[in-house]
Enzyme design. Sequence first.
Site, PDB file in Angstrom:
ATOM      1  N   SER A   1    -104.088   2.736   2.985  1.00 35.44           N
ATOM      2  CA  SER A   1    -105.109   1.615   2.515  1.00 35.44           C
ATOM      3  C   SER A   1    -105.353   1.861   0.932  1.00 35.44           C
ATOM      4  CB  SER A   1    -106.416   2.238   3.251  1.00 35.44           C
ATOM      5  OG  SER A   1    -107.449   1.345   3.119  1.00 35.44           O
TER       6      SER A   1
ATOM      7  N   ASP B   1    -107.205  -4.787  -0.465  1.00 42.31           N
ATOM      8  CA  ASP B   1    -106.665  -3.728  -0.884  1.00 42.31           C
ATOM      9  C   ASP B   1    -105.217  -3.558  -0.349  1.00 42.31           C
ATOM     10  OD1 ASP B   1    -107.256  -3.640   1.979  1.00 42.31           O
ATOM     11  OD2 ASP B   1    -107.897  -1.463   1.839  1.00 42.31           O
TER      12      ASP B   1
END
Length: 445
Positions: free
Chosen positions: A101, A240
């Site tokens: 992530s 992200d």
Amino acid sequence: MTRKYFGTDGVRGTVGQFPITPDFVLKLGWAAGSVLAERGQSKILIGKDTRISGYMFESALEAGISAAGVDVLLLGPMPTPAIAYLTHTFHAQAGIVISASHNPYTDNGIKFFGANGRKLPDSVERDIEARLDEKMEMASADSLGKVRRIVDARGRYIEFCKSTVLGRLSLKGMKIVVDCANGAAYHIAPDVLEELGAEVIELATQPDGLNINLDCGSTHPERLQKTVVDTGADLGIALDGDADRVLMVDDQGNLVDGDQLLYILALDRKLRGALEGGAVGTLMSNFGLELALQREGIPFARANVGDRYVIDMLDRNDWLLGGEASGHIVCLDCTSTGDGVVSALQVLAALQQRGCSLREACAGVQKLPQTMINVRGARRDGVTERDDVKRAINAAETRLAGKGRVLLRPSGTEPLIRVMVEGEDEALVAQVCGDLAETVQSAIA
């Protein structure tokens, strides 16, 4: 059963350190494949973000799943929510995402989605953990899983993103800066916006395996903020590394976080008569969001931190909209999980519906000063239950005099404890948070 490997978002850690090693990931693939095969399931998708170690772990997972007698579909670099969507549309029994992530390239992780595009149930994750303790038994040669690559996954997902605002959104005449964090949406988000009519300025769309989230994306939006102002853009979008989070930037370069985006979406749905119930935030959501929704007559509930807990509470309340300040926005009327690209489109559609700018749409939320300090340390278990830490929390709450709140929370994805203090007096909030963080640091040490 205590979890040995799975956190709040799969298995995650530093590449080369157990359990983020090729041998463990090989066995994890086998364990997942064999557990799912026992349920009569025989097809698993694998996607990844752009970090260099993804190639290695993709191969390891592929080998392990195939050894369990389960077929594999390879998607290549794709956003986490794209893998959730494609798992459902391909009628696969699970989807696996290789990603850490928002973390740097030195980390990686493995997370799972079920056939419905949701995170795997805890019970299945526990079964996979139990299987990891068993000896790896390979299927017979004539029963090994087959592997093939899906070549049109990108196009399928782009069309899905656009379909969520079909008939409600045209970006013609808008100038938008999009920062893809050199991550999984680098070849998707700009095209979605351009195909909807926007003039797009791209940032961080040249991944090299090492630059994911490096001074870019939702964790480092400074370049995006400057570019929006310098180019006279209408707004900016920051994703992200795996594109399940989104933050935005208004025309004056001000950062708009997940709390503000959730407010915009909740109010839009209320005005359109499309809000089912209320909105779910988390323990970290700013109290200003709660007050703003209250003024609009929109119910609000807080879940534990993590999109899976937001979704759990949405399901319990039979609501559809939730999110986190970090930018995980869940629109269950559009998707099955947090989706940065889809959430950005929902905000853009809301702005167009109201005929206002992003800056104007945020005016209804007056956020209270909030300070958060991440106290890093591997020895975090039980820290919040120590007497000295409890005394420090009580002292902090006394200093806030009922005009603020204190929260200590071990991260589910990193070796740290998040210390958060919120209140009306910004200077006092910062001081109280600093003092409390010192106590926590001493406890960890």
